[in-house]
Design a protein around this motif. Structure first.
Motif: not given
Length: 412
Positions: A54-68, A131-139
Motif C-alpha cells: 500500500k503506497l502513498v506518493l507525495v508531490s509538491a513544489t514545496n514541502g514534500k520531504t517534510t510531509t513525507t 500540495m502546491n505548484l509554483s515556479r522552481d528551477q525554470m532553466d
C-alpha cells in the motif's frame, strides 16, 4: 524479497552493494546510485518492488520531504513503512527505499513533480497527495501549467488511486480534478503569484479569503473535506483538533500536517492517534535543525524558490535577529538565479544581513534593489563569526544548505 524473480533479486543485491560502497566512500547515502544500478539490471524493478504494498506518493513544489516524513511517522502504528526519508525523490530513490524495506507492507514515497505520472503508472500507488505548484528551477523544469496537465492525464488513467489535494491552490485543484476519488483539503496557499489565471480557460481568478473562482468559466474551488484554520484542523464530520503539539515551526508545516492527517485517515489512523506522532518530528533532513558553533546557535532553513523563501521568513526569530543568506546555482539548485527578483526581501529590513554562497553577487544585487543594508562575505564562516554569540538564522538553497550542514553538523 524471496518472492521477487531471480533477476530482480540480483538487481536489488547489486544495488545495495553499490549503495554501501558509496557510503563508505563518503559520497552520500547511496540511494541514487543503488537505485540506478538496480534499474539498469532490471528496468521493471520499481513495479516488482511495489507489488502487494500500500503506497502513498507525495508531490509538491514545496514541502514534500517534510510531509513525507510526517505521514511516515503517523503511519508507524500500522507497522514498518518503507520511505525515501532524505529526498531521493525520483525512481532511483524509490527503488532504493522499497528495496531497503522488503517486508514493509506500507510505503510513503516523496515524488518529484515531473515523475508523478511515470511513478504512478509503474507502482499503481493507492494514494497520491498533491500540495502546491509554483515556479522552481525554470532553466530545466517544465512550466507548471504543463506539470498540472500531466497530473490530470495520469490521474484520469488511475481510477483506483485516491487523491488528497490542496483545494486552496487552483493549479493543484485543476491537476487533481480528473481523479475518480478525491479528498479536498483546505491547507492554505501563501504564495499566489503563480495562480492568478484560470488553468481551465485562461481567464482571471477572483479571490475572497481562501475561496477562489474563475470569472469566465465554471472552474471554482471545491468544498473542502478537511480545513486548516490557524492552529486548528476540522476533520470530516466537524470534529476539531489542535496542532499545538506540532514541533516543526510555521504555517507551512501546519499545512503539511493537515495533508498528513488526511492521508493517514485513509489507512484508518485517526487524528487522535496521528497527532502525537506528528509532534515527534522535530527536524527533516536537517531542515529546522539548530547546531552549535563557537557559542552561536544556528538554525538551518532550506529555501529553494520564492514560495519557500516566503515560508522561511515566516519562521525567523523576531527582528532585529541576524540572518545569513547563502545562494548557489549548481545543478540541483537550477542555474538560473533570476527567481531572486520574485522574493520580497524588504521583510528583512532592520536586521543584520549577510550574503554568501557561490552566487552572492547576484543576491547582493537583489538586496541592494530592496534597499537593505547587508554585508557580502565569501565564506559562511565569516558571517557566523561576525555575529555575537547567540542565535543566527541561516537560509540557503539546496547545495548551499548541504554545504553548511556538512561544515557545522548533519543533525537529522
Amino acid at each position: 524479497m524471496s518472492d521477487l524473480p531471480l533477476r530482480a533479486q540480483m538487481a536489488v543485491a547489486l544495488g545495495r552493494t553499490a549503495a554501501r560502497m558509496s557510503r563508505l566512500a563518503g559520497r552520500g547515502d547511496g540511494s541514487v546510485i543503488g537505485g540506478k544500478i538496480g534499474l539498469k539490471l532490471d528496468p521493471e524493478l520499481l513495479t516488482k518492488l511495489a507489488r502487494d504494498r500500500k503506497l502513498v506518493l507525495v508531490s509538491a513544489t514545496n514541502g514534500k520531504t517534510t510531509t513525507t516524513r510526517l505521514i511516515t511517522s503517523a503511519m508507524t502504528p500500522l507497522g514498518e513503512v518503507a520511505t525515501n526519508a532524505f529526498g531521493a525523490n525520483m525512481p532511483t530513490g524509490h527503488v532504493s527505499a522499497l528495496a531497503s524495506a522488503p517486508d514493509a507492507r506500507y510505503g510513503v514515497l516523496e515524488c518529484d513533480e515531473k515523475y508523478v505520472p511515470m511513478v504512478l503508472r509503474e507502482t499503481g500507488a493507492n494514494v497520491v497527495a498533491l500540495m502546491n505548484l509554483s515556479r522552481d528551477q525554470m532553466d530545466r523544469a517544465a512550466e507548471i501549467w504543463l506539470l498540472a496537465g500531466k497530473w490530470r492525464k495520469a490521474l484520469e488513467a488511475a481510477p483506483d488511486s485516491h487523491v488528497i489535494a490542496n483545494c486552496d491552490d487552483p493549479l493543484v485543484t485543476w491537476g487533481a480534478a480528473t481523479a475518480k476519488n478525491v479528498t479536498w483539503v483546505s491547507a492554505g496557499q501563501h504564495w499566489r503569484e503563480d495562480s492568478w489565471s484560470c488553468p481551465e480557460c485562461g481567464g482571471p481568478l477572483d479571490r475572497e479569503g481562501a475561496a477562489w473562482g474563475c470569472r469566465e468559466c465554471s472552474f471554482t474551488r471545491p468544498k473542502p473535506d478537511w480545513i486548516l484554520h490557524g492552529e486548528r484542523v476540522t476533520a470530516p464530520g466537524g470534529r476539531t483538533f489542535e496542532l499545538s503539539g506540532l514541533q516543526l515551526p510555521g504555517r507551512a508545516n501546519r499545512s503539511n500536517a493537515v495533508i498528513a492527517l488526511a492521508v493517514v485517515s485513509l489507512f484508518g489512523v485517526e487524528p487522535e492517534t496521528a497527532l502525537p506522532l506528528l509532534g515527534q518530528v522535530t527536524s527533516v533532513a536537517g531542515r529546522y535543525t539548530t547546531v552549535e558553533h563557537e557559542g552561536r546557535r544556528m538554525r538551518l532553513l532550506l529555501s529553494k524558490n520564492p514560495a519557500g523563501w516566503l515560508e522561511a521568513f515566516d519562521v525567523l526569530q523576531p527582528a532585529p535577529g541576524p540572518v545569513a543568506l547563502s545562494i548557489n546555482a549548481q545543478g540541483p539548485d537550477g542555474r538560473d538565479t533570476s527567481w531572486l527578483w520574485d522574493v520580497d526581501y524588504r521583510i528583512l529590513k532592520g536586521r543584520p544581513v549577510w550574503a554568501t554562497g557561490e552566487r552572492r553577487l547576484d543576491l547582493a544585487a537583489r538586496l541592494e534593489a530592496a534597499d537593505l543594508e547587508f554585508t557580502v562575505v565569501d565564506d559562511i564562516d565569516k558571517a557566523v563569526m561576525a555575529v555575537p554569540p547567540g542565535h543566527l538564522d541561516i537560509i540557503a538553497n539546496y547545495t548551499a544548505f548541504q554545504d553548511i550542514r556538512t561544515r557545522y553538523g548533519r543533525v537529522v
